[in-house]
Write a protein that holds these residues in place. Structure first.
Motif, PDB file in Angstrom:
ATOM      1  N   ARG A 150       4.292   6.274   8.637  1.00 23.68           N
ATOM      2  CA  ARG A 150       3.803   7.403   7.616  1.00 23.68           C
ATOM      3  C   ARG A 150       3.245   6.654   6.184  1.00 23.68           C
ATOM      4  O   ARG A 150       2.384   7.158   5.698  1.00 23.68           O
ATOM      5  N   HIS A 151       3.744   5.575   5.969  1.00 24.97           N
ATOM      6  CA  HIS A 151       3.486   4.756   4.877  1.00 24.97           C
ATOM      7  C   HIS A 151       1.895   4.281   5.089  1.00 24.97           C
ATOM      8  O   HIS A 151       0.998   4.459   4.191  1.00 24.97           O
ATOM      9  N   SER A 152       1.192   3.854   6.234  1.00 23.57           N
ATOM     10  CA  SER A 152       0.243   3.312   6.449  1.00 23.57           C
ATOM     11  C   SER A 152      -1.040   4.436   6.516  1.00 23.57           C
ATOM     12  O   SER A 152      -2.002   4.201   6.407  1.00 23.57           O
ATOM     13  N   ARG A 153      -0.620   5.714   6.573  1.00 27.90           N
ATOM     14  CA  ARG A 153      -1.504   6.834   6.450  1.00 27.90           C
ATOM     15  C   ARG A 153      -1.652   7.467   5.218  1.00 27.90           C
ATOM     16  O   ARG A 153      -2.467   8.287   4.769  1.00 27.90           O
ATOM     17  N   ARG A 154      -0.649   6.817   4.087  1.00 29.72           N
ATOM     18  CA  ARG A 154      -0.971   7.048   2.689  1.00 29.72           C
ATOM     19  C   ARG A 154      -2.125   6.488   2.012  1.00 29.72           C
ATOM     20  O   ARG A 154      -2.600   5.441   2.187  1.00 29.72           O
ATOM     21  N   THR A 155      -2.717   7.188   1.302  1.00 27.08           N
ATOM     22  CA  THR A 155      -3.844   6.741   0.070  1.00 27.08           C
ATOM     23  C   THR A 155      -3.448   7.000  -1.177  1.00 27.08           C
ATOM     24  O   THR A 155      -2.551   7.958  -1.562  1.00 27.08           O
ATOM     25  N   ASP A 156      -4.182   6.289  -2.274  1.00 27.87           N
ATOM     26  CA  ASP A 156      -3.918   6.603  -3.416  1.00 27.87           C
ATOM     27  C   ASP A 156      -2.606   6.344  -4.289  1.00 27.87           C
ATOM     28  O   ASP A 156      -2.110   7.229  -4.646  1.00 27.87           O
ATOM     29  N   HIS A 157      -1.741   5.493  -3.659  1.00 28.25           N
ATOM     30  CA  HIS A 157      -0.499   5.237  -4.035  1.00 28.25           C
ATOM     31  C   HIS A 157      -0.278   3.719  -4.483  1.00 28.25           C
ATOM     32  O   HIS A 157      -0.648   2.816  -3.650  1.00 28.25           O
ATOM     33  N   TYR A 158       0.361   3.446  -5.347  1.00 25.13           N
ATOM     34  CA  TYR A 158       0.331   1.893  -5.980  1.00 25.13           C
ATOM     35  C   TYR A 158       1.226   1.226  -5.293  1.00 25.13           C
ATOM     36  O   TYR A 158       1.294  -0.024  -5.204  1.00 25.13           O
ATOM     37  N   PHE A 159       2.161   1.678  -4.270  1.00 26.31           N
ATOM     38  CA  PHE A 159       3.184   1.061  -3.527  1.00 26.31           C
ATOM     39  C   PHE A 159       2.256   0.160  -2.599  1.00 26.31           C
ATOM     40  O   PHE A 159       1.567   1.107  -1.853  1.00 26.31           O
ATOM     41  N   ASN A 160       2.146  -0.920  -2.267  1.00 28.82           N
ATOM     42  CA  ASN A 160       1.432  -1.774  -1.625  1.00 28.82           C
ATOM     43  C   ASN A 160       1.912  -2.688  -0.673  1.00 28.82           C
ATOM     44  O   ASN A 160       2.544  -3.675  -0.784  1.00 28.82           O
ATOM     45  N   GLY A 161       1.830  -1.964   0.974  1.00 22.31           N
ATOM     46  CA  GLY A 161       2.118  -2.990   1.716  1.00 22.31           C
ATOM     47  C   GLY A 161       3.515  -3.261   2.627  1.00 22.31           C
ATOM     48  O   GLY A 161       4.497  -2.693   2.071  1.00 22.31           O
ATOM     49  N   ARG A 162       3.374  -3.577   3.774  1.00 21.18           N
ATOM     50  CA  ARG A 162       4.479  -3.999   4.747  1.00 21.18           C
ATOM     51  C   ARG A 162       5.666  -4.498   3.988  1.00 21.18           C
ATOM     52  O   ARG A 162       6.764  -4.344   4.307  1.00 21.18           O
ATOM     53  N   ALA A 163       5.130  -5.729   3.463  1.00 27.55           N
ATOM     54  CA  ALA A 163       6.131  -6.622   2.930  1.00 27.55           C
ATOM     55  C   ALA A 163       7.083  -6.074   1.673  1.00 27.55           C
ATOM     56  O   ALA A 163       8.115  -5.972   1.592  1.00 27.55           O
ATOM     57  N   MET A 164       6.414  -5.025   0.961  1.00 19.30           N
ATOM     58  CA  MET A 164       7.056  -4.398  -0.114  1.00 19.30           C
ATOM     59  C   MET A 164       7.939  -3.177   0.670  1.00 19.30           C
ATOM     60  O   MET A 164       9.152  -3.147   0.250  1.00 19.30           O
ATOM     61  N   LEU A 165       7.438  -2.556   1.717  1.00 18.13           N
ATOM     62  CA  LEU A 165       8.450  -1.727   2.290  1.00 18.13           C
ATOM     63  C   LEU A 165       9.528  -2.662   2.990  1.00 18.13           C
ATOM     64  O   LEU A 165      10.930  -2.069   3.125  1.00 18.13           O
ATOM     65  N   GLU A 166       9.395  -3.545   3.577  1.00 10.97           N
ATOM     66  CA  GLU A 166      10.500  -4.488   4.274  1.00 10.97           C
ATOM     67  C   GLU A 166      11.519  -4.936   3.176  1.00 10.97           C
ATOM     68  O   GLU A 166      12.741  -4.875   3.310  1.00 10.97           O
ATOM     69  N   SER A 167      10.994  -5.255   2.066  1.00  8.00           N
ATOM     70  CA  SER A 167      11.651  -5.740   0.736  1.00  8.00           C
ATOM     71  C   SER A 167      12.869  -4.303   0.388  1.00  8.00           C
ATOM     72  O   SER A 167      14.057  -4.526   0.255  1.00  8.00           O
ATOM     73  N   GLN A 168      12.342  -3.263   0.433  1.00  8.31           N
ATOM     74  CA  GLN A 168      13.067  -2.106   0.245  1.00  8.31           C
ATOM     75  C   GLN A 168      14.315  -1.986   1.431  1.00  8.31           C
ATOM     76  O   GLN A 168      15.182  -1.491   0.845  1.00  8.31           O
ATOM     77  N   PHE A 169      13.904  -2.011   2.566  1.00  4.59           N
ATOM     78  CA  PHE A 169      14.730  -1.871   3.416  1.00  4.59           C
ATOM     79  C   PHE A 169      16.011  -3.241   3.385  1.00  4.59           C
ATOM     80  O   PHE A 169      16.845  -2.897   3.610  1.00  4.59           O
ATOM     81  N   GLN A 170      15.695  -4.204   3.001  1.00  8.14           N
ATOM     82  CA  GLN A 170      16.315  -5.244   2.638  1.00  8.14           C
ATOM     83  C   GLN A 170      17.290  -4.795   1.535  1.00  8.14           C
ATOM     84  O   GLN A 170      18.435  -5.212   1.753  1.00  8.14           O
ATOM     85  N   LEU A 171      16.901  -4.380   0.551  1.00  7.41           N
ATOM     86  CA  LEU A 171      17.544  -3.850  -0.666  1.00  7.41           C
ATOM     87  C   LEU A 171      18.600  -2.666  -0.327  1.00  7.41           C
ATOM     88  O   LEU A 171      19.455  -2.501  -1.074  1.00  7.41           O
ATOM     89  N   LEU A 172      18.081  -1.992   0.516  1.00 12.14           N
ATOM     90  CA  LEU A 172      18.878  -0.525   0.471  1.00 12.14           C
ATOM     91  C   LEU A 172      20.243  -0.814   0.934  1.00 12.14           C
ATOM     92  O   LEU A 172      20.320  -1.566   1.781  1.00 12.14           O
ATOM     93  N   GLU A 173      20.906  -0.154   0.279  1.00 11.10           N
ATOM     94  CA  GLU A 173      22.392   0.092   0.515  1.00 11.10           C
ATOM     95  C   GLU A 173      22.772   1.433   0.586  1.00 11.10           C
ATOM     96  O   GLU A 173      22.502   2.171  -0.113  1.00 11.10           O
ATOM     97  N   GLU A 174      22.959   1.901   1.873  1.00 12.76           N
ATOM     98  CA  GLU A 174      23.037   3.171   2.245  1.00 12.76           C
ATOM     99  C   GLU A 174      24.425   4.027   1.674  1.00 12.76           C
ATOM    100  O   GLU A 174      25.190   3.075   1.323  1.00 12.76           O
ATOM    101  N   PRO A 175      24.186   4.932   1.075  1.00 11.15           N
ATOM    102  CA  PRO A 175      25.309   5.656   0.251  1.00 11.15           C
ATOM    103  C   PRO A 175      26.635   5.744   1.093  1.00 11.15           C
ATOM    104  O   PRO A 175      26.579   5.949   2.355  1.00 11.15           O
TER     105      PRO A 175
END
Length: 172
Positions: free
Chosen positions: A115-140
């Protein structure tokens, strides 16, 4: 018929999971305003993310405080799309707003990256940043007043699951 509490809902999850679309649709269903936490980031935070640099906890503190104040201030209810990746972030958002509910949009990395790779005009940048979010994620956890919803369905299915999890009846 009992009077229902005014809904204050944070739609949370990693970037690209559908927070904005789900939040917009959910707010419409609940009859409350929708806010996107991305619009409350400081210029420094936006520039950092646009450069592919993940935000630190310190970067997020003022942003989370501003969002907690927004939640408190909206007496008629709201839906807020916010990553809220860590328990500490959710606690900060909920601190002055104990009735706030969380809807966690859950999905696996590959689904969300597609989904992310289809987005345009968004400041969130790159696979590495998404990977970092998954690493940070603490599921509720079960004690966090959260509803977990799988993002693999259609937007209408996701909204139905959100509403049911929040205690609202609706079927498509």
């Amino acid at each position: 018929m009992s009077e229902r509490k005014i809904p204050k809902v944070v739609v949370m999850g990693v970037s690209g999971c559908g927070k904005s679309l789900t939040g917009t649709m959910l707010a419409q269903e609940l009859g409350v305003p929708f806010y996107d936490a991305d619009h409350y980031h400081s210029r420094a935070n936006v520039e950092k993310m646009a450069a592919g640099i993940p935000l630190t906890d310190e970067d997020r503190l003022g942003w989370l405080d501003d969002l907690a104040e927004l939640i408190r201030r909206e007496e008629s209810g709201l839906v807020l799309a916010c990553s809220a990746l860590k328990r500490a972030y959710r606690e900060r958002l909920q601190g002055r707003n104990p009735d706030t509910r969380f809807v966690y949009l859950r999905g696996d990395f590959e689904t969300i990256w597609a989904r992310h790779s289809r987005r345009t005009d968004h400041y969130f940048n790159g696979r590495a940043m998404l990977e970092s979010q998954f690493q940070l994620l603490e599921e509720p956890g079960p004690d966090e007043n959260a509803v977990a919803v799988d993002v693999s369905g259609t937007p209408e299915q996701v909204i139905s699951h959100c509403l049911a999890g929040l205690g609202y009846d609706r079927s498509f």
